[in-house]
Design an enzyme around this catalytic site. Structure first.
Site, PDB file in Angstrom:
ATOM      1  CG  HIS A   1      -5.155   6.761  -1.785  1.00  0.00           C
ATOM      2  ND1 HIS A   1      -6.467   7.055  -1.470  1.00  0.00           N
ATOM      3  CD2 HIS A   1      -4.405   7.459  -0.891  1.00  0.00           C
ATOM      4  CE1 HIS A   1      -6.501   7.873  -0.428  1.00  0.00           C
ATOM      5  NE2 HIS A   1      -5.266   8.135  -0.058  1.00  0.00           N
TER       6      HIS A   1
ATOM      7  NE  ARG B   1      -4.241   1.927   8.227  1.00  0.00           N
ATOM      8  CZ  ARG B   1      -3.539   2.442   9.208  1.00  0.00           C
ATOM      9  NH1 ARG B   1      -3.194   1.676  10.219  1.00  0.00           N
ATOM     10  NH2 ARG B   1      -3.179   3.703   9.209  1.00  0.00           N
TER      11      ARG B   1
ATOM     12  CE  LYS C   1      -6.384   6.188   9.258  1.00  0.00           C
ATOM     13  NZ  LYS C   1      -5.398   6.908   8.510  1.00  0.00           N
TER      14      LYS C   1
ATOM     15  CD  GLU D   1      -2.992  -0.772   3.748  1.00  0.00           C
ATOM     16  OE1 GLU D   1      -2.826   0.243   4.449  1.00  0.00           O
ATOM     17  OE2 GLU D   1      -2.746  -0.799   2.545  1.00  0.00           O
TER      18      GLU D   1
ATOM     19  NE  ARG E   1      17.866  -0.662  19.791  1.00  0.00           N
ATOM     20  CZ  ARG E   1      18.993  -0.663  20.488  1.00  0.00           C
ATOM     21  NH1 ARG E   1      18.980  -0.388  21.770  1.00  0.00           N
ATOM     22  NH2 ARG E   1      20.125  -0.960  19.909  1.00  0.00           N
TER      23      ARG E   1
ATOM     24  CG  HIS F   1       0.788   6.214  -7.039  1.00  0.00           C
ATOM     25  ND1 HIS F   1       1.742   6.664  -6.166  1.00  0.00           N
ATOM     26  CD2 HIS F   1       1.439   5.453  -7.966  1.00  0.00           C
ATOM     27  CE1 HIS F   1       2.922   6.181  -6.539  1.00  0.00           C
ATOM     28  NE2 HIS F   1       2.765   5.452  -7.624  1.00  0.00           N
TER      29      HIS F   1
ATOM     30  CG  HIS G   1      -2.319  12.841  -1.023  1.00  0.00           C
ATOM     31  ND1 HIS G   1      -1.910  11.709  -1.707  1.00  0.00           N
ATOM     32  CD2 HIS G   1      -3.129  12.401  -0.026  1.00  0.00           C
ATOM     33  CE1 HIS G   1      -2.440  10.644  -1.135  1.00  0.00           C
ATOM     34  NE2 HIS G   1      -3.182  11.030  -0.117  1.00  0.00           N
TER      35      HIS G   1
ATOM     36  CE  LYS H   1      -1.206   2.480   6.189  1.00  0.00           C
ATOM     37  NZ  LYS H   1      -1.856   2.500   4.860  1.00  0.00           N
TER      38      LYS H   1
ATOM     39  CG  ASN I   1      -4.725   2.442   0.354  1.00  0.00           C
ATOM     40  OD1 ASN I   1      -4.360   3.424   0.983  1.00  0.00           O
ATOM     41  ND2 ASN I   1      -4.262   1.225   0.606  1.00  0.00           N
TER      42      ASN I   1
END
Ligand code: NAD
Ligand code: GLY
Length: 372
Positions: free
Chosen positions: A253, A246, A231, A241, A125, A257, A271, A147, A250
């Protein structure tokens, strides 16, 4: 404190943590981690590309600080960021007798950082972890902010959690062994901070990006510290986010993507390379909507070209039509209420989040980009 070491903080109240930046820091990591430990024991996780260069130095540093270690070396690459990789890592941690107050060390790029972070979020946990990023991408982005995730068949990073590290130790000297292409991909994320809200930093990138990529240590240190400070500010303002702050990280992105999906998330397009092309597309799309001066969009593309990064569909190796690419974007995990929020811009350093533009408009724009 080492005179050359810089210390920043991610300000999250009781969960605040330091980011240490300095050449040679991994040789001294034991001294920085030992004060956090409840018992003199830690577990180090790395990959088979990183281990031959840095694992012995990290282990020796812990031994010098009186901390016993055991180490796990995983296969390099996204394949380890998987259910199988997670099972192997969590079983290993349990076999090693990990305790909740232990601090597991993630030594590697974003793959190791994301995987170890997620394992530490769930094993027993939750236990603590320390990020020791060794790629430029991880040093300027993924090691900070908590993240963590693995990839599943339906897509990248779809299973994960927010789990902040207890400490981030960035040693820019580790970039000496990073392949040039990986360095370039990480550099795209550096440029991103300028494009989000810091036009002066974008101008700094135009002046110093080539030197940074060629190995200039001072330029690397400056870019890492500046990026990580940005950051840290963004994460402190909007950890989960939820407030369109935040989300600015992206930038590039959503378009990127679509390019990654079209190239099968493969080595054809890393990436960071997809993010580079995606940022150029986001700027040109913004210009096409009358939001951003065309000259700014051209300036972004020119800088990416100057450092050898893709800035259009053909440079990204993509020849799909707009509808196909927009369909990839529609599967983005950022879709909210059926709408995809896009990060667009009013000019260099003036990005914003909007869902005012439908994917049909994006598809028509991308058709125009074909064969550009
Ligand atoms: P990576 O971890 O796969 O590293 C790239 C390659 O470089 C690998 O082959 C690795 O073994 C090798 N390597 C790492 N450090 C090295 C060094 N110093 N010398 C020689 N080789 C070295 O890739 P990455 O670009 O660091 O990270 C990509 C991952 O990060 C993706 O899974 C992405 O989803 C994730 N990511 C996460 C966040 C976040 O906020 N958590 C942000 C951006 C990206
Ligand atoms: N890399 C995007 C984020 O951390 O939010």
């Amino acid at each position: 404190m080492d005179a050359a070491m810089q210390r920043l903080t991610v300000d999250l109240g009781k969960r605040s943590y330091p980011i240490l930046i300095g050449d040679g820091l991994i040789g001294d990591i034991g001294a920085h981690v030992a004060p956090l430990l409840k018992r003199p024991r830690t577990m180090i996780v790395t990959d088979a590309h990183v281990a031959p260069h840095y694992l012995a130095a990290v282990e020796a540093s812990f031994a010098k600080a009186g901390v016993a270690t055991s180490s796990l070396i995983l296969d390099p690459g996204e394949g380890s960021k998987s259910w199988a990789g997670l099972a192997r890592l969590t079983e290993w941690l349990i076999g090693e007798g990990v305790e909740r107050s232990d601090h597991v060390v993630a030594l590697g790029g974003g793959v190791i950082g994301d995987l170890v972070g997620f394992a530490c979020a769930i094993v027993k946990r939750g236990c603590a972890f320390v990020q020791v990023p060794t790629t430029l991408l991880a040093q300027v982005d993924s090691s900070v902010g908590g993240k963590t995730a693995i990839n599943v068949a339906a897509g990248k990073n779809l299973i994960g959690s927010f789990h902040q590290p207890a400490l981030v130790v960035i040693d820019p000297a580790t970039l000496a062994t990073l392949p040039r292409r990986e360095l370039g991909a990480g550099y795209a994320e550096v440029v991103k901070y300028g494009l989000i809200d810091d036009a002066d930093f974008f101008a700094w990138c135009e002046a110093h990006g080539a030197a940074l990529l060629a190995g200039d240590g001072a330029a690397r240190h400056h870019a890492i510290a500046h990026s990580v400070a940005a950051k840290a500010r963004i994460v402190a303002a909007d950890e989960r986010e939820t407030q369109d702050v935040r989300a600015l990280l992206n930038l590039g992105h959503s378009f990127g993507h679509a390019l990654e999906a079209e190239t099968g998330y493969s080595d054809k397009l890393l990436h960071g390379e997809a993010v580079a092309a995606g940022m150029a597309l986001a700027h040109r799309f913004s210009a096409a909507q009358g939001l951003c001066p065309a000259a700014d969009a051209a300036r972004v593309a020119a800088h990416l070209a100057a450092v050898g990064l893709p800035h259009d569909l053909s440079g990204a190796g993509v020849d799909a039509d707009g509808e196909t690419l927009a369909a990839h974007m529609a599967h983005d995990k950022k879709v909210r209420g059926g709408k995809l929020p896009l990060i667009l811009t009013r000019g260099i350093g003036q990005s914003f989040v909007t869902d005012a533009y439908g994917l049909d408009k994006v598809a028509a724009f991308l058709d125009g980009e074909r064969g550009r």
